[in-house]
Structure formats: structure tokens, C-alpha cells
Design a protein around this motif. Structure first.
Motif, short mmCIF file in Angstrom:
data_model
loop_
_atom_site.label_atom_id
_atom_site.label_comp_id
_atom_site.label_asym_id
_atom_site.label_seq_id
_atom_site.Cartn_x
_atom_site.Cartn_y
_atom_site.Cartn_z
N THR A 1 0.84 -1.19 0.00
CA THR A 1 0.00 0.00 0.00
C THR A 1 0.87 1.24 0.00
O THR A 1 1.83 1.35 0.77
N ARG A 2 0.55 2.16 -0.86
CA ARG A 2 1.27 3.42 -0.90
C ARG A 2 0.84 4.29 0.28
O ARG A 2 -0.15 4.01 0.95
N CYS B 1 -10.09 6.67 -0.64
CA CYS B 1 -9.27 6.18 -1.76
C CYS B 1 -8.45 4.96 -1.31
O CYS B 1 -7.96 4.92 -0.18
N CYS B 2 -8.34 3.99 -2.21
CA CYS B 2 -7.42 2.88 -2.04
C CYS B 2 -6.45 2.89 -3.23
O CYS B 2 -6.87 3.08 -4.38
N ASP B 3 -5.18 2.68 -2.95
CA ASP B 3 -4.17 2.71 -3.99
C ASP B 3 -3.06 1.75 -3.58
O ASP B 3 -2.68 1.74 -2.40
N ASP B 4 -2.58 0.93 -4.51
CA ASP B 4 -1.54 -0.01 -4.11
C ASP B 4 -0.49 -0.18 -5.19
O ASP B 4 -0.56 0.43 -6.27
#
Length: 342
Positions: free
Chosen positions: A76-77, A100-103
């Protein structure tokens, strides 16, 4: 006046097609997939049904002891010192109610369902005709200059023959599937005669420019093992092409197929031993023929069971295949989620 660049090779391997598609060709037999041949693939679509041909990319589940390939690792960022997963943008934008989800992912490009690029397999070969073997790849591209070593500036990558060329070429066309699951237990290395008998029995019409898919049943075995594969059991039941059969290699060349894809790990039988490379032979002769000599891309660990059973039930063998790899410049392989449309 600028001098022309020197030719990369003056001598090509016996039985190769180096130069036939142009001195700088980087896609090999994919050149055979013309608009007409792609339309022939579209003509096989009658039901509008599609089959995804990829295993989950964390299968097979092993850490490869030979090539060191490992399952993908998701991470995960971070933003504003917080993990970018269920991240409330109200922390950085007053009044925002957005999440937000960002990986990111670290993966071995050839761990699961994959394409081999033409940069995947090379040979020591006297391409200069001076009696000295050089490390070269398809169409004479060179290790060091065209494929820099790991300690080169910028690290190892394929300046030529990278997987992005297959992506840009458009890996799409007519596919045909041969079901190998019924071969006898004592004939699991499938040679020319056995393959021709299956093709005739299943009424498979193999045309120039086709993608040849081979179902062996390994995909279902891997899925049933749920990321805990039993290597010994898989080795005992594996069905693979017999790359040591000259008649099979000759047929692959003469058939005009553009690619070979299978649900097993290497398409062909892998044999290690003291004599496996005697007299300069490759221990993967089909890889040598396809990737090094002819520019035939190989796909491995594809998930073909559902498609194979549908085709059998409907007495069909052909379909439209769409299978672009990642357009990842410099990579020597790529994960792929192929789609067969019937």
C-alpha cells in the motif's frame, strides 16, 4: 556520408528464419497475423461467450527453486504519513468525504499465466562466422548491447526483443485448442505422431498464423492444490511436448503457427542430467526452436480447462484469442489475462 550500420550477423542458425521478416524484426512469427488472419479469428465467434484463460496471479503458490520466481506481493502506498487504503481525503482536503485505495505490486513477470518474450531464451552461437560463439538472441540481437547485463548503467533490460513489441503488435487472432488430457500414462511426453493423432481425432484445423493452445489438465491440478502444490505429484502426471522429437520440431516450423500456449510450466518436457546438453544441444530444444530460431512466442500456465470442455461439448476447436501482454518496455516476459471468445 553516414556509413550503414554493420549487420548484426553474417551467419544464422540452421533452420532459423532470421532476417526473413526484416533485419530489425522483433516479433517473429507474429508477422504472420495479417488483418485477414485476424478476421478469420473473428469469424470463429458465433455465441458471443468469452473465457478468461488466466490463473490467479498468485498461483501456482511455490517459490521457484531454480529461477527464483516468487508470488506477487501487494503493498500500500502512503500519503500524508498514512496508508493509502480507505484513506479519507478529508485529511488533506478540508471538507472532503472521499475515500481512496491505492496499491503497488512486486512480481515475477513469469511466475503465473505468462508470455515469454523473444528475449527470454538465447544461445551461444557463431553469428559472426569467425569461429567464435557469441551470446545472441532471435534475429542476432546481442547480449550486452541489445540486452545489457545486470551491472550495466540502468541495470538489466531488453533494449531489443522486449515484451512491449508483442503488446504493440496486437496478440490477437485465431486460436485452436488440442486436448492432451487423454494421452496414455506411459506417453506423457507427446511427440509428433501422438499430437497428429489427437489433432486428427479432434478435427482441429491448424492454419498459418494460428495460436496453438494445448490443454494438459495441469491447470486444474494446481487450482485444486490451493497454492500448496505437490511438485512430486505434478511431475508424475505432467503432460508436455517432447522437444527432443525432430519430427515434432519440423512440424512446428512447417505449420506456420504464430505461438504455442499451454497450461503446463514450460510447454515442453524439461530434462536435466549429465548428457542433456551433449554436443551443444539445448536442454529446452523447443524453446531454442521457437524463441531463438523462429520467433514463436510461448505462453505458459494458462487456465484452459473451462474453454476446453466447452469446445469439446460443442464439437469445436477454434475461437478468437485476444492475449496482449503488459506493454512494459524492457521486460523479457509478462503476466497475461488471455480471453477466448466463441
Amino acid at each position: 556520408m553516414t556509413e550503414p550500420a554493420p549487420r548484426r550477423w553474417t551467419r544464422r542458425p540452421e533452420g532459423s528464419n532470421w532476417g526473413d521478416f526484416g533485419e530489425d524484426d522483433q516479433i517473429g512469427r507474429m508477422n504472420l497475423i495479417t488483418p485477414a488472419r485476424r478476421l478469420a479469428g473473428v469469424a470463429e465467434v458465433r455465441e458471443g461467450l468469452c473465457f478468461a484463460l488466466s490463473l490467479p496471479l498468485d498461483y501456482p503458490g511455490w517459490d521457484d527453486p531454480i529461477l527464483g520466481r516468487a508470488p506477487p506481493v501487494l503493498s500500500t502506498r502512503r500519503l500524508a504519513d498514512a496508508a493509502l487504503f480507505n484513506f479519507p481525503f478529508g485529511r488533506v482536503i478540508p471538507g472532503s468525504r472521499d475515500l481512496c485505495c491505492d496499491d503497488a505490486v512486486t512480481l515475477s513477470t513469469q511466475y503465473s499465466t505468462q508470455w515469454d518474450s523473444l528475449a527470454h531464451w538465447g544461445r551461444l552461437f557463431d553469428a559472426d562466422g569467425n569461429g567464435v560463439d557469441e551470446p545472441v538472441y532471435y534475429n542476432g540481437f546481442r547480449a550486452g548491447s541489445d540486452l545489457p547485463d545486470a551491472d550495466a548503467n540502468g541495470g538489466s533490460h531488453a533494449r531489443r526483443l522486449g515484451i512491449e513489441h508483442l503488446a504493440v503488435a496486437g496478440a490477437q487472432g485465431r486460436g485452436v485448442l488440442v486436448d492432451l488430457t487423454g494421452v496414455a500414462p506411459d506417453a506423457r511426453a507427446v511427440g509428433h505422431d501422438a499430437l497428429m493423432a489427437l489433432i486428427a481425432e479432434q478435427r482441429v484445423e491448424v492454419r498459418t498464423g494460428d495460436f496453438l493452445l494445448l490443454w494438459t489438465g495441469l491447470d486444474e491440478q494446481l487450482l485444486a492444490m490451493n497454492r500448496q502444490p505437490d511438485r512430486k505429484r505434478l511431475a508424475q502426471t505432467a503432460i508436455e511436448l517432447d522437444g527432443s522429437d525432430p519430427a515434432l520440431l519440423r512440424w512446428i516450423d512447417e505449420s506456420g503457427i504464430a505461438a504455442i500456449c499451454s497450461d503446463n510450466t514450460a510447454v515442453e518436457t524439461v530434462v536435466f542430467g549429465e548428457d542433456c546438453c551433449a554436443d551443444g544441444k539445448s536442454f529446452l530444444p523447443l524453446h531454442e526452436l521457437c524463441l531463438f530460431k523462429l520467433g514463436i512466442h510461448l505462453g505458459e500456465l494458462w487456465h484452459l480447462a473451462e474453454l476446453a470442455r466447452w469446445l469439446r461439448a460443442h464439437r469445436r476447436s477454434a475461437f478468437l484469442l485476444t492475449a496482449p501482454p503488459l506493454c512494459l518496455p524492457g521486460s523479457v516476459g509478462s503476466p497475461v489475462t488471455p480471453v477466448a471468445t466463441v
